[in-house]
Scaffold this active site. Structure first.
Site, PDB file in Angstrom:
ATOM      1  N   ASP B  34      35.981  37.275  37.335  1.00  0.00           N
ATOM      2  CA  ASP B  34      35.636  35.990  37.296  1.00  0.00           C
ATOM      3  C   ASP B  34      35.473  35.273  35.829  1.00  0.00           C
ATOM      4  O   ASP B  34      36.120  36.036  34.930  1.00  0.00           O
ATOM      5  CB  ASP B  34      34.593  35.555  38.267  1.00  0.00           C
ATOM      6  N   HIS B 109      30.624  30.031  37.352  1.00  0.00           N
ATOM      7  CA  HIS B 109      31.380  30.177  38.813  1.00  0.00           C
ATOM      8  C   HIS B 109      31.324  31.771  38.703  1.00  0.00           C
ATOM      9  O   HIS B 109      30.987  32.082  40.180  1.00  0.00           O
ATOM     10  CB  HIS B 109      32.764  29.837  38.383  1.00  0.00           C
ATOM     11  N   SER B 444      36.351  29.833  47.078  1.00  0.00           N
ATOM     12  CA  SER B 444      35.819  30.911  45.935  1.00  0.00           C
ATOM     13  C   SER B 444      34.600  31.289  46.579  1.00  0.00           C
ATOM     14  O   SER B 444      33.718  32.559  46.394  1.00  0.00           O
ATOM     15  CB  SER B 444      35.377  30.322  44.812  1.00  0.00           C
TER      16      SER B 444
END
Lengths: 85, 666
Positions: B34, B109, B444
């Site tokens: 990620d 994220h 996600s």
């Protein structure tokens, strides 16, 4: 003088358990394509050597085509991009 | 995550459940590819966590604002992969870029998804008082290894992940000894075939799965249109997103005392009775007016100053809300009410500006009030957190849908998990974070929920293959919400959810740990699959590292031993085979129960499966025929094997195609 782009050269399952040997085989393949050890070194972006065999390298279209024609090569494709989900 | 795990029945306070049976996944390593990790976040504290598992061979790499001492017994790995990104983005200035040239997360994220999968337990967390509770991962003692391969491009304000870097990250993760790989990353349609290395994730995942690593991927945010689901290789566990049983009702009180509950994350003070306007031409003006949210900028400041503005939009993306709020605020307005289709993308507005979403029905009610009243006024109260009844579970509007556009006989997505308004840790420089926590939505966020569950199941069953773990998760999933209410799928219109929305259903962790039977797969099955899909023998041979000869005629993809049956083109009767492996009590007898899709006849033989100490694997055949005389859409059903303790259920999806490979729009 042709423009180079990152290509992924995928060779499938690795043929040797020693990762150093796998990476060395990648450099040799590039060396024989580009003609010099230094060019091969400068072209190499990543060597995939643990889970499978392959490498990413900066190549022109015609260089990518030459590699793709080698019998031990499964695919040669230009790099592409993912996004977050 | 302040609600996710209790909602899914994995409460940390239960004395006996999967969480406690597995010591919260302490021996399992979750690899995440990620945007990196914010190591100072308290969700990575290693309080009470034992030594690093002996099978770990990875480490932590130093770089900009990150050194190996940031790692501990919770965050055991952190590496970054940027070479291909730099080679492809020559204008990227690594000195001036906002992103950190290190495993450190600029976007937040990666930190968010890591929290969801395996964050440590932190109580008393909220977003400005909303969604308060305990933040934690699905496997709170699992170890996290972050592989940063996604980079922030300042010029374009996006994160991008080079396939070549992703492959390197996956290659390293395989070497390092991760048990689960979690990727909340995707591609846009059209997708590449599974053996095409342009889909680097599918290629990397194939090799990971062959080494026993379960690979969990987000299905994408291109819903609710059909055939949009991504990461569709049959060795990947592909995840759809649902809502929780939680919402943020925000009272809108009209001057006639009617109370409408919109949705917002408004944490500012109450906005007392204020003039309410819908910008439209009163009939005697040469000015331009627009009540369309994305066109509010054409209204004069006088129209909106000092008022709450009502607008309508057909767009679902969040930027419509944020830009509407921006236009109103810039004109001196005090709040905005946005009437829209449900998009499941709720976020706060900048500077706690009141921005509240309603649907068209409620928006029209407000509009009628405005038009019928000479001086309409409205009051907006801060949002509240509503948990449990009467909030129902929905497949998120944005969640990408099946059928699979590459291999329609392979059901995708496989499973669904909560992925809407999930509160988890982030980088502290991220907009809308509150003390390092943020609410985000997307597949996600759903994928790491499944990664956390996989970590727990893996802790209990170290020898199960990735396919067995996938089967356990799919066959035991809820097809209702955890309280027995039906799951709807948001879209236009909202409808009852089906397998193309949620695969097997909503993940049921406790049941997944003890499925009774599994539909297992190994290397030979994947070879047969690739033969059935028409891939050349030479490319299959190199992919799998050994000579491959496909049978002649080629095998049928319908026999691929998935925990689902999908027939995209039924015309003549077909017979397909499945094999079940007993992972429950040795002496077990299972009986079949079928809910056939409408107009489809199914016969299962045998109808009883007997397992004992010498018979662990048993096959059965399913004969399928259609009574339809026309090309139909998909109809859905289910097939369940039950020993009265375990119910092993797979979804059935069948489309009749009398005229094959045919498309019409009539």
């Amino acid at each position: 003088g042709a423009q180079t782009k990152v290509h992924i050269v995928y060779l499938g399952e690795k043929q040797h358990d020693d990762p150093e040997v796998v990476t060395e085989s990648h450099h040799r393949m590039l060396w024989s394509l580009l003609g010099s050890k230094e060019d091969a070194h400068n072209s190499m972006v990543h060597s995939y050597r643990h889970g499978f065999s392959g490498f990413a390298a900066k190549l022109t279209k015609s260089q990518a085509k030459k590699l793709a024609d080698l019998p031990e090569v499964v695919h040669v494709t230009p790099d592409s991009f993912y996004e977050l989900a | 995550t302040t609600r996710t795990w209790d909602y899914l029945g994995l409460s940390a306070t239960s004395p006996k459940n999967l969480l406690n049976d597995t010591n919260m996944g302490e021996e399992v390593i979750i690899g995440i590819v990620d945007t990196g990790v914010w190591p100072e976040s308290e969700v990575f504290n290693d309080n009470g966590i034992g030594p690093v598992p002996s099978h770990w061979k990875g480490g932590c790499e130093s770089g900009e604002m990150f050194n190996s001492s940031h790692c501990n017994k919770k965050l055991i790995g952190a590496k970054y992969f940027i070479s291909a990104f730099l080679a492809e983005n020559e204008s990227f200035n690594s000195t001036e870029s906002l992103d950190f040239i290190s495993p450190r997360d600029f976007d937040g994220h990666g930190t968010h998804v890591a929290t969801i999968a395996g964050g440590s337990v932190l109580s008393g967390i909220s977003y400005k008082g909303l969604a308060g509770g305990t933040v934690r991962g699905g496997a709170p003692r699992a170890r996290i290894a972050m592989y940063k391969a996604c980079w922030y491009l300042d010029d374009e304000d996006v994160n991008t992940c080079s396939s070549a870097d992703l492959l390197k990250a996956m290659d390293e993760a395989i070497h390092d000894g991760v048990d689960v790989l979690s990727l909340s990353i995707g591609y846009r349609v059209p997708f590449y075939p599974e053996t095409d290395v342009r889909d680097g994730m599918a290629t990397g995942a194939f090799h990971a799965v062959l080494k026993g690593i379960t690979v969990v991927c987000s299905g994408g945010n291109a819903g609710p249109a059909p055939q949009t689901v991504g990461n569709i290789a049959p060795w990947i566990l592909t995840v759809a997103a649902t809502t929780l049983d939680r919402s943020f009702p925000t009272p809108i009180i009209l001057g006639n005392n009617k109370v409408i509950l919109g949705q917002a994350m408004y944490a500012g003070p109450e906005l007392g009775f204020t003039s309410l306007v819908y910008p439209e031409n009163p009939g005697n003006s040469n000015e331009s007016f627009s009540g369309t949210c994305e066109l509010l900028f054409i209204n004069s400041n006088v129209t909106m100053a000092g008022k709450v503005v009502l607008c309508f939009t057909t767009l679902k993306r969040y930027s419509t809300v944020s830009s509407a709020a921006y236009y109103v605020k810039r004109a001196g307005g005090l709040g905005v009410i946005i009437a829209r289709h449900p998009g499941d993308t709720l976020l706060p507005c900048l500077d706690d500006f009141p921005c509240v979403a309603v649907d068209y029905e409620l928006g029209t009610n407000i509009l009628l009030y405005i038009r019928s009243n000479g001086s309409p006024v409205v009051k907006i109260e801060p949002s509240k957190t509503l948990v449990g009844y009467p909030v129902g579970t929905k497949v998120a509007d944005f969640s990408s849908r099946g059928p699979n556009s590459i291999a329609p006989a392979i059901l995708k997505p496989d499973i669904a998990a909560p992925g809407v308004s999930i509160l988890a840790a982030t980088a502290t420089n991220r907009t809308f974070n509150d003390r390092g926590f943020i609410m985000l939505s997307g597949t996600s966020m759903a994928a790491p929920v499944i990664s956390g569950v996989v970590a727990l199941v893996k802790a209990l069953h170290r020898d199960w293959s990735p396919a067995a773990i996938r089967s356990a998760i799919v066959t035991t999933a809820w097809r209702t919400d955890p309280f027995g209410e039906q799951i709807f799928a948001n879209g236009s219109p909202r409808k009852l959810a089906d397998p193309f929305d949620y695969g097997g259903g909503l993940v049921n962790p406790e049941k997944a740990a003890n499925p009774g039977l599994v539909y297992d797969l190994g290397l030979e099955d994947y070879i047969v699959y690739m033969c059935s899909e028409g891939y050349t023998e030479s490319s299959i041979s190199q992919l799998v590292g050994k000579g491959t000869v496909c049978s002649n005629p080629r095998p049928s993809v319908l026999d691929f031993n998935l925990p689902s049956i999908t027939i995209p083109n039924l015309k003549e009767e077909v017979t397909l085979t499945r094999i079940l492996t007993n992972v429950g009590p040795l002496d077990s007898v299972y009986k079949v129960a079928v809910e056939p899709p409408f107009g489809v006849q199914l016969t299962v033989a045998p109808e009883t499966l007997v397992f004992n100490s010498t018979t662990k694997r048993v096959s059965f055949k399913v004969r399928v025929s259609t009574t339809h005389k026309i090309n139909t859409g998909y109809y859905f059903g289910s097939l369940t094997w039950s020993d009265s303790v375990h119910n092993v259920t797979i979804p059935l999806s069948v489309r009749t195609q009398i005229l094959q490979d045919y498309y019409d729009e009539n």
